[in-house]
Design a protein around this motif. Structure first.
Motif, PDB file in Angstrom:
ATOM      1  N   MET A  15     -27.865 -39.377   2.418  1.00 18.10           N
ATOM      2  CA  MET A  15     -29.159 -38.706   2.276  1.00 18.10           C
ATOM      3  C   MET A  15     -29.654 -38.870   0.847  1.00 18.10           C
ATOM      4  SD  MET A  15     -30.091 -34.673   2.909  1.00 18.10           S
ATOM      5  CE  MET A  15     -31.646 -34.006   2.307  1.00 18.10           C
ATOM      6  N   LYS A  16     -30.896 -39.286   0.680  1.00 19.38           N
ATOM      7  CA  LYS A  16     -31.483 -39.479  -0.637  1.00 19.38           C
ATOM      8  C   LYS A  16     -32.145 -38.174  -1.103  1.00 19.38           C
ATOM      9  CE  LYS A  16     -32.521 -44.348   0.350  1.00 19.38           C
ATOM     10  NZ  LYS A  16     -33.597 -45.363   0.491  1.00 19.38           N
ATOM     11  N   TRP A  17     -31.594 -37.573  -2.134  1.00 20.82           N
ATOM     12  CA  TRP A  17     -32.153 -36.322  -2.624  1.00 20.82           C
ATOM     13  C   TRP A  17     -32.175 -36.220  -4.144  1.00 20.82           C
ATOM     14  CZ3 TRP A  17     -29.062 -33.142  -5.612  1.00 20.82           C
ATOM     15  CH2 TRP A  17     -27.684 -33.427  -5.595  1.00 20.82           C
ATOM     16  N   GLU A  18     -31.357 -37.014  -4.811  1.00 18.09           N
ATOM     17  CA  GLU A  18     -31.290 -36.955  -6.271  1.00 18.09           C
ATOM     18  C   GLU A  18     -32.672 -37.193  -6.882  1.00 18.09           C
ATOM     19  OE1 GLU A  18     -28.883 -36.191  -8.233  1.00 18.09           O
ATOM     20  OE2 GLU A  18     -26.968 -36.549  -7.243  1.00 18.09           O
ATOM     21  N   GLY A  19     -33.039 -36.327  -7.813  1.00 14.82           N
ATOM     22  CA  GLY A  19     -34.317 -36.487  -8.506  1.00 14.82           C
ATOM     23  C   GLY A  19     -35.466 -35.750  -7.866  1.00 14.82           C
ATOM     24  N   ASN A  20     -35.279 -35.238  -6.646  1.00 16.65           N
ATOM     25  CA  ASN A  20     -36.336 -34.476  -5.991  1.00 16.65           C
ATOM     26  C   ASN A  20     -36.383 -33.060  -6.557  1.00 16.65           C
ATOM     27  OD1 ASN A  20     -36.927 -36.683  -4.418  1.00 16.65           O
ATOM     28  ND2 ASN A  20     -35.860 -35.945  -2.603  1.00 16.65           N
ATOM     29  N   ARG A  21     -37.459 -32.377  -6.269  1.00 16.55           N
ATOM     30  CA  ARG A  21     -37.668 -31.027  -6.795  1.00 16.55           C
ATOM     31  C   ARG A  21     -36.576 -30.064  -6.336  1.00 16.55           C
ATOM     32  NH1 ARG A  21     -40.062 -26.113  -5.546  1.00 16.55           N
ATOM     33  NH2 ARG A  21     -40.511 -26.698  -3.373  1.00 16.55           N
ATOM     34  N   GLU A  22     -36.169 -29.158  -7.226  1.00 13.91           N
ATOM     35  CA  GLU A  22     -35.208 -28.117  -6.892  1.00 13.91           C
ATOM     36  C   GLU A  22     -35.919 -26.772  -6.814  1.00 13.91           C
ATOM     37  OE1 GLU A  22     -31.903 -28.103  -9.582  1.00 13.91           O
ATOM     38  OE2 GLU A  22     -31.540 -30.262  -9.376  1.00 13.91           O
ATOM     39  N   SER A  23     -35.549 -25.961  -5.841  1.00 16.89           N
ATOM     40  CA  SER A  23     -36.170 -24.655  -5.653  1.00 16.89           C
ATOM     41  C   SER A  23     -35.614 -23.622  -6.635  1.00 16.89           C
ATOM     42  CB  SER A  23     -35.936 -24.166  -4.217  1.00 16.89           C
ATOM     43  OG  SER A  23     -36.439 -22.850  -4.050  1.00 16.89           O
ATOM     44  N   ASN A  50     -35.925 -20.460  -5.669  1.00 13.27           N
ATOM     45  CA  ASN A  50     -35.678 -19.336  -4.762  1.00 13.27           C
ATOM     46  C   ASN A  50     -34.220 -19.302  -4.302  1.00 13.27           C
ATOM     47  OD1 ASN A  50     -38.398 -18.356  -4.711  1.00 13.27           O
ATOM     48  ND2 ASN A  50     -38.931 -20.087  -3.386  1.00 13.27           N
ATOM     49  N   VAL A  51     -33.329 -19.363  -5.259  1.00 13.38           N
ATOM     50  CA  VAL A  51     -31.896 -19.359  -4.970  1.00 13.38           C
ATOM     51  C   VAL A  51     -31.232 -18.253  -5.770  1.00 13.38           C
ATOM     52  CG1 VAL A  51     -29.732 -20.659  -5.066  1.00 13.38           C
ATOM     53  CG2 VAL A  51     -31.862 -21.829  -4.470  1.00 13.38           C
ATOM     54  N   GLU A  52     -30.441 -17.464  -5.095  1.00 12.31           N
ATOM     55  CA  GLU A  52     -29.714 -16.356  -5.720  1.00 12.31           C
ATOM     56  C   GLU A  52     -28.223 -16.638  -5.599  1.00 12.31           C
ATOM     57  OE1 GLU A  52     -29.151 -11.545  -4.945  1.00 12.31           O
ATOM     58  OE2 GLU A  52     -30.933 -12.581  -4.175  1.00 12.31           O
ATOM     59  N   ASP A  53     -27.566 -16.764  -6.725  1.00 10.31           N
ATOM     60  CA  ASP A  53     -26.143 -17.121  -6.739  1.00 10.31           C
ATOM     61  C   ASP A  53     -25.299 -15.869  -6.965  1.00 10.31           C
ATOM     62  OD1 ASP A  53     -23.688 -18.303  -6.923  1.00 10.31           O
ATOM     63  OD2 ASP A  53     -24.346 -19.920  -8.246  1.00 10.31           O
ATOM     64  N   GLU A  80     -23.137 -29.711  -5.895  1.00 11.07           N
ATOM     65  CA  GLU A  80     -23.295 -29.006  -4.628  1.00 11.07           C
ATOM     66  C   GLU A  80     -24.440 -27.998  -4.696  1.00 11.07           C
ATOM     67  OE1 GLU A  80     -20.140 -27.421  -1.330  1.00 11.07           O
ATOM     68  OE2 GLU A  80     -19.873 -26.685  -3.370  1.00 11.07           O
ATOM     69  N   THR A  81     -24.542 -27.276  -5.796  1.00 12.02           N
ATOM     70  CA  THR A  81     -25.609 -26.289  -5.954  1.00 12.02           C
ATOM     71  C   THR A  81     -26.960 -26.968  -6.082  1.00 12.02           C
ATOM     72  OG1 THR A  81     -24.086 -24.752  -7.033  1.00 12.02           O
ATOM     73  CG2 THR A  81     -26.432 -24.351  -7.333  1.00 12.02           C
ATOM     74  N   ARG A  82     -27.022 -28.041  -6.859  1.00 13.69           N
ATOM     75  CA  ARG A  82     -28.287 -28.761  -7.006  1.00 13.69           C
ATOM     76  C   ARG A  82     -28.742 -29.328  -5.669  1.00 13.69           C
ATOM     77  NH1 ARG A  82     -28.394 -33.113  -9.404  1.00 13.69           N
ATOM     78  NH2 ARG A  82     -26.169 -33.527  -9.809  1.00 13.69           N
ATOM     79  N   PHE A  83     -27.785 -29.762  -4.847  1.00 15.76           N
ATOM     80  CA  PHE A  83     -28.130 -30.267  -3.521  1.00 15.76           C
ATOM     81  C   PHE A  83     -28.760 -29.161  -2.672  1.00 15.76           C
ATOM     82  CE2 PHE A  83     -26.762 -30.709   0.967  1.00 15.76           C
ATOM     83  CZ  PHE A  83     -27.491 -31.836   1.297  1.00 15.76           C
ATOM     84  N   MET A  84     -28.151 -27.965  -2.679  1.00 18.05           N
ATOM     85  CA  MET A  84     -28.681 -26.855  -1.900  1.00 18.05           C
ATOM     86  C   MET A  84     -30.087 -26.487  -2.360  1.00 18.05           C
ATOM     87  SD  MET A  84     -26.263 -26.291   0.223  1.00 18.05           S
ATOM     88  CE  MET A  84     -26.730 -24.731   0.932  1.00 18.05           C
ATOM     89  N   LYS A  85     -30.293 -26.467  -3.662  1.00 17.85           N
ATOM     90  CA  LYS A  85     -31.607 -26.121  -4.209  1.00 17.85           C
ATOM     91  C   LYS A  85     -32.646 -27.178  -3.845  1.00 17.85           C
ATOM     92  CE  LYS A  85     -31.619 -24.502  -8.465  1.00 17.85           C
ATOM     93  NZ  LYS A  85     -31.291 -24.380  -9.924  1.00 17.85           N
ATOM     94  N   LEU A  88     -32.575 -18.315  -0.735  1.00 16.35           N
ATOM     95  CA  LEU A  88     -31.247 -18.764  -0.326  1.00 16.35           C
ATOM     96  C   LEU A  88     -30.212 -18.061  -1.192  1.00 16.35           C
ATOM     97  CD1 LEU A  88     -29.359 -20.696   1.253  1.00 16.35           C
ATOM     98  CD2 LEU A  88     -29.730 -22.372  -0.576  1.00 16.35           C
ATOM     99  N   VAL A  89     -29.282 -17.363  -0.550  1.00 19.75           N
ATOM    100  CA  VAL A  89     -28.234 -16.639  -1.262  1.00 19.75           C
ATOM    101  C   VAL A  89     -26.902 -17.360  -1.084  1.00 19.75           C
ATOM    102  CG1 VAL A  89     -26.978 -14.466  -1.491  1.00 19.75           C
ATOM    103  CG2 VAL A  89     -29.420 -14.443  -0.924  1.00 19.75           C
ATOM    104  N   LEU A  90     -26.280 -17.737  -2.183  1.00 17.24           N
ATOM    105  CA  LEU A  90     -24.955 -18.337  -2.170  1.00 17.24           C
ATOM    106  C   LEU A  90     -23.948 -17.246  -2.495  1.00 17.24           C
ATOM    107  CD1 LEU A  90     -25.735 -21.546  -4.276  1.00 17.24           C
ATOM    108  CD2 LEU A  90     -25.904 -21.253  -1.800  1.00 17.24           C
TER     109      LEU A  90
END
Length: 293
Positions: free
Chosen positions: A1-9, A11-14, A83-88, A114-116
């Motif tokens: 899956m190509k995702w590197e460099g795309n926008r990160e959200s 709205n993530v609570e760790d 892993e976190t950057r991927f989720m975001k 999104l809550v981790l």
């Protein structure tokens, strides 16, 4: 899956490292003492992992006291590991896709958080636990996931790959979309006066629609940002197959009980994900009018 460099959200609570997110209560429920959709998910996953008959677990959970709710810990900066950057990034992609789809209909999309977490955590729906698997709480509009679930997918279900992981998040975001559209509220209201079998059948249609919505996201994300690589679709279909009700029950107890299904069979889950993926049309995801699932 190509995702590197795309926008990160954002709205993530760790909440990882917060000590389990608080105490009382041993389960997750949408409310009251009755068995919730979330409770069925707990039973199926626990039965698969520990080899317990899910019907035994379901019987033991019915009528239990609702879990004690505790105030969630406040937001904090998330880790910056891959892993976190991927989720975001996946969450941001769902925001962009559903934002555009809602805007095209003259509406404004309100994204979920999104809550981790690790182990367990407090939610507006009760105490969420890792054993629940990823889940969506409509009361606080948050998607919850312990990333250990992905290791479970690989070790127990033999499913791996980033797009398979993205499918899991997109499915839960699909439940958020259902909440915004009022679909989930209608289903839960109908379940109040339905028999157990009828209520389960409604749950199946709700879950299959979320699978279809996940496919709709993938269609538009790929068309706009070319995220799909060879083998990605197959990985997502493998994930949908592994968590079908019939597959989970057959693995746990050697036979299936169709009237107890709440998420749909492996074939149904893959079929509806494909429907969304191939059409990109939300209107094609009306599982409640479909004669055949």
């Amino acid at each position: 899956m190509k995702w590197e460099g795309n926008r990160e959200s954002d709205n993530v609570e760790d909440r990882r490292g917060d000590g389990g997110g608080g105490g009382g209560g041993g389960g997750f429920s949408f409310g009251g003492g009755s068995l919730s959709i979330g409770g069925v998910v707990i039973a199926l996953i626990l039965s698969f992992v520990f080899g317990i008959n899910p019907l035994t677990l379901l019987g033991g959970m019915e009528g239990g006291a609702p879990p004690q709710q505790q105030q969630a810990t406040g937001p904090k900066a998330t880790a910056n590991d891959t892993e976190t950057r991927f989720m975001k990034t996946v969450l941001a992609d769902t925001e962009d896709t559903w934002g555009a789809l809602f805007s095209a209909q003259g509406a404004q999309y309100q994204p979920p958080t999104l809550v981790l977490f690790t182990g367990r955590t407090s939610t507006a729906c009760g105490t969420g636990q890792s054993s629940t698997g990823p889940f969506y709480c409509p009361a606080d509009r948050k998607v919850y996931i312990d990333l250990a679930f992905y290791r479970l997918m690989k070790e127990r279900f033999h499913v791996s790959g980033e797009f398979a992981q993205a499918y899991v998040i997109a499915h839960e975001v699909g439940h958020h979309v259902q909440h915004l559209l009022g679909v989930s509220d209608q289903v839960h209201q109908a379940q109040q006066s339905a028999s157990e079998t009828e209520g389960n059948a409604l749950s199946v249609r709700l879950e299959l629609q979320a699978d279809c919505f996940a496919g709709v996201w993938a269609f538009h994300a790929n068309r706009s940002r070319q995220i799909l690589e060879q083998g990605d679709v197959e990985a997502a279909l493998s994930a949908a197959t592994a968590i079908g009700d019939d597959a989970l029950q057959r693995q746990a107890q050697g036979y299936v009980v169709p009237d107890s299904f709440t998420h749909g069979t492996s074939a149904q889950r893959t079929r509806w994900f494909r429907t969304g993926l191939e059409s990109g049309d939300v209107a094609q995801c009306d599982t409640f009018k479909a004669r055949q699932l």
